[in-house]
Design an enzyme around this catalytic site. Structure first.
Site, PDB file in Angstrom:
ATOM      1  N   GLU A   1       0.330 -65.270  28.926  1.00  0.00           N
ATOM      2  CA  GLU A   1       1.181 -65.457  27.630  1.00  0.00           C
ATOM      3  C   GLU A   1       1.006 -64.599  26.704  1.00  0.00           C
ATOM      4  OE1 GLU A   1       1.732 -69.417  28.778  1.00  0.00           O
ATOM      5  OE2 GLU A   1       1.979 -68.611  30.771  1.00  0.00           O
TER       6      GLU A   1
ATOM      7  N   SER B   1      -1.009 -72.294  39.368  1.00  0.00           N
ATOM      8  CA  SER B   1       0.265 -73.309  39.781  1.00  0.00           C
ATOM      9  C   SER B   1      -0.845 -74.198  40.818  1.00  0.00           C
ATOM     10  CB  SER B   1       1.108 -72.208  40.547  1.00  0.00           C
ATOM     11  OG  SER B   1       1.984 -71.570  40.342  1.00  0.00           O
TER      12      SER B   1
ATOM     13  N   GLY C   1      -1.637 -75.621  33.840  1.00  0.00           N
ATOM     14  CA  GLY C   1      -0.619 -75.444  33.318  1.00  0.00           C
ATOM     15  C   GLY C   1       0.508 -76.807  33.461  1.00  0.00           C
ATOM     16  N   GLY C   2       1.696 -76.099  34.668  1.00  0.00           N
ATOM     17  CA  GLY C   2       3.209 -77.881  34.676  1.00  0.00           C
ATOM     18  C   GLY C   2       1.894 -78.685  35.199  1.00  0.00           C
TER      19      GLY C   2
ATOM     20  N   GLU D   1      -7.183 -66.056  36.148  1.00  0.00           N
ATOM     21  CA  GLU D   1      -5.505 -66.938  35.994  1.00  0.00           C
ATOM     22  C   GLU D   1      -4.778 -65.658  36.244  1.00  0.00           C
ATOM     23  OE1 GLU D   1      -4.700 -70.229  33.411  1.00  0.00           O
ATOM     24  OE2 GLU D   1      -4.596 -68.564  32.514  1.00  0.00           O
TER      25      GLU D   1
ATOM     26  N   GLY E   1       2.395 -70.364  36.544  1.00  0.00           N
ATOM     27  CA  GLY E   1       3.698 -71.590  36.438  1.00  0.00           C
ATOM     28  C   GLY E   1       5.025 -70.433  37.558  1.00  0.00           C
TER      29      GLY E   1
ATOM     30  N   ASN F   1      -3.092 -77.443  29.749  1.00  0.00           N
ATOM     31  CA  ASN F   1      -2.455 -76.228  28.549  1.00  0.00           C
ATOM     32  C   ASN F   1      -1.630 -76.614  28.955  1.00  0.00           C
ATOM     33  OD1 ASN F   1      -1.640 -74.305  27.776  1.00  0.00           O
ATOM     34  ND2 ASN F   1      -2.245 -72.993  28.634  1.00  0.00           N
ATOM     35  N   TRP F   2      -1.028 -77.108  27.523  1.00  0.00           N
ATOM     36  CA  TRP F   2       0.202 -78.589  27.493  1.00  0.00           C
ATOM     37  C   TRP F   2       1.641 -76.861  27.360  1.00  0.00           C
ATOM     38  CZ3 TRP F   2       0.657 -83.591  25.024  1.00  0.00           C
ATOM     39  CH2 TRP F   2      -0.686 -84.359  24.920  1.00  0.00           C
ATOM     40  N   LYS F   3       0.583 -76.108  26.878  1.00  0.00           N
ATOM     41  CA  LYS F   3       1.512 -75.064  26.466  1.00  0.00           C
ATOM     42  C   LYS F   3       2.259 -75.965  25.584  1.00  0.00           C
ATOM     43  CE  LYS F   3       0.583 -71.931  30.720  1.00  0.00           C
ATOM     44  NZ  LYS F   3       1.750 -71.103  31.923  1.00  0.00           N
TER      45      LYS F   3
ATOM     46  N   HIS G   1      -5.409 -66.323  26.606  1.00  0.00           N
ATOM     47  CA  HIS G   1      -4.163 -66.899  27.489  1.00  0.00           C
ATOM     48  C   HIS G   1      -3.113 -65.299  27.299  1.00  0.00           C
ATOM     49  CE1 HIS G   1      -0.923 -68.667  30.036  1.00  0.00           C
ATOM     50  NE2 HIS G   1      -1.414 -70.181  29.679  1.00  0.00           N
TER      51      HIS G   1
HETATM   52  P1  PGA Z   1       0.264 -73.285  35.618  1.00  0.00           P
HETATM   53  O1  PGA Z   1      -0.147 -72.419  34.386  1.00  0.00           O
HETATM   54  O2  PGA Z   1      -0.283 -73.770  36.241  1.00  0.00           O
HETATM   55  O3  PGA Z   1       1.966 -73.666  34.961  1.00  0.00           O
HETATM   56  O4  PGA Z   1       1.086 -71.768  36.943  1.00  0.00           O
HETATM   57  C1  PGA Z   1      -1.823 -72.257  34.132  1.00  0.00           C
HETATM   58  C2  PGA Z   1      -1.502 -71.656  32.588  1.00  0.00           C
HETATM   59  O5  PGA Z   1      -1.195 -70.987  32.163  1.00  0.00           O
HETATM   60  O6  PGA Z   1      -3.471 -71.834  31.956  1.00  0.00           O
END
Ligand code: PGA
Length: 251
Positions: free
Chosen positions: A98, A214, A235-236, A168, A174, A9-11, A96
């Site tokens: 967010e 993470s 994500g990251g 998640e 993050g 997930n590049w966000k 998600h």
């Molecule tokens: P993260 O994000 O790996 O940076 O914690 C995961 C996500 O939000 O899908």
């Protein structure tokens, strides 16, 4: 035996040229490996079409990070499921945390999006997870149950077979804090049990449940070794080809 599914997930990261770079790196690294899992990348909307062209001869599949549940019309700034299909997307991340916290998406809105995605031939990656406060108050399972039951409301067994669930924990996204393998496994097993009671043993046993929060190359192996963890939503660590590859290799 469920096949592992690793999704990136590049966000809100990577403009067009950065996206071209990252995809090209991934495609060439993956072509040198024997890959035993499914790999999905979810770039921002603006890079989907280009990503699709670059992924033509690759095993990597394309997904989006969100969509709206209406077909078309006066919804300024929104993107429809059929628009995503037309760029070559097969998957879409929905619900998600967010989207839930920053953009106010409710379980009901997420449910409508899941239905629209399925109707349009997109495969949803449906995210659920509790906040730190919820975990500390001991209501993790209640929150997960509500999100799963409401999010999947009126979704048929046939459609349920097309859904990936991503657990998640919001406090692990993050933050560099990962759920312990046992904490994650407990919730994954709970979700599988819930899906069994809502649908059937067969659907629950075939359901892919990804962990997200993470995930890194150095913790992927132990997380992915848990009985009910069938992949990762990253994500990251998916923003660099090397670290995303490290997670794919772990799978
Ligand atoms: P993260 O994000 O790996 O940076 O914690 C995961 C996500 O939000 O899908």
């Amino acid at each position: 035996m469920r096949r592992k599914v690793i999704a990136g997930n590049w966000k809100m990261n990577n403009d067009l040229s950065e996206s071209q770079n990252l995809i090209s790196h991934l495609v060439s690294s993956l072509s040198k490996e024997k890959v035993n899992c499914d790999v999905i990348v979810c770039p921002p909307f603006t890079s989907l079409s280009e990503a699709n062209s670059l992924l033509k001869n690759s095993v990597i599949k394309l997904g989006a990070q969100n969509m709206y549940f209406e077909e078309s019309g006066a919804f300024t700034g929104e993107i429809s499921a059929s628009m995503l299909k037309s760029t070559g997307c097969e998957y879409v991340i929905l619900g998600h945390s967010e989207r839930r916290t920053i953009f106010g998406e409710t379980d009901q809105v997420i449910n409508k999006k899941i239905k629209k995605a399925l109707q349009s031939g997109l495969l949803p990656i449906f995210c659920v997870g509790e906040t730190l406060q919820e975990r500390e108050s001991g209501v993790t399972n209640d929150i997960i149950k509500r999100q799963v039951v409401e999010g999947l409301k009126d979704i048929s067994s046939d459609d349920m077979k097309k859904i990936i669930v991503a657990y998640e924990p919001v406090w692990a996204i993050g933050t560099g804090k990962t759920a312990t393998p046992q904490q994650a496994e407990d919730v994954h097993a709970f979700i599988r049990g819930l899906v069994k009671s809502l649908y059937s043993n067969e659907i629950a046993e075939n359901l892919i449940i990804q962990y997200g929060g993470s995930v890194k190359p150095d913790n992927a192996n132990v997380l992915l070794s848990q009985a009910d963890i069938d992949g990762a939503l990253v994500g990251g660590a998916c923003l660099k080809a090397d670290s995303f590859m490290g997670i794919i290799k772990a799978a």
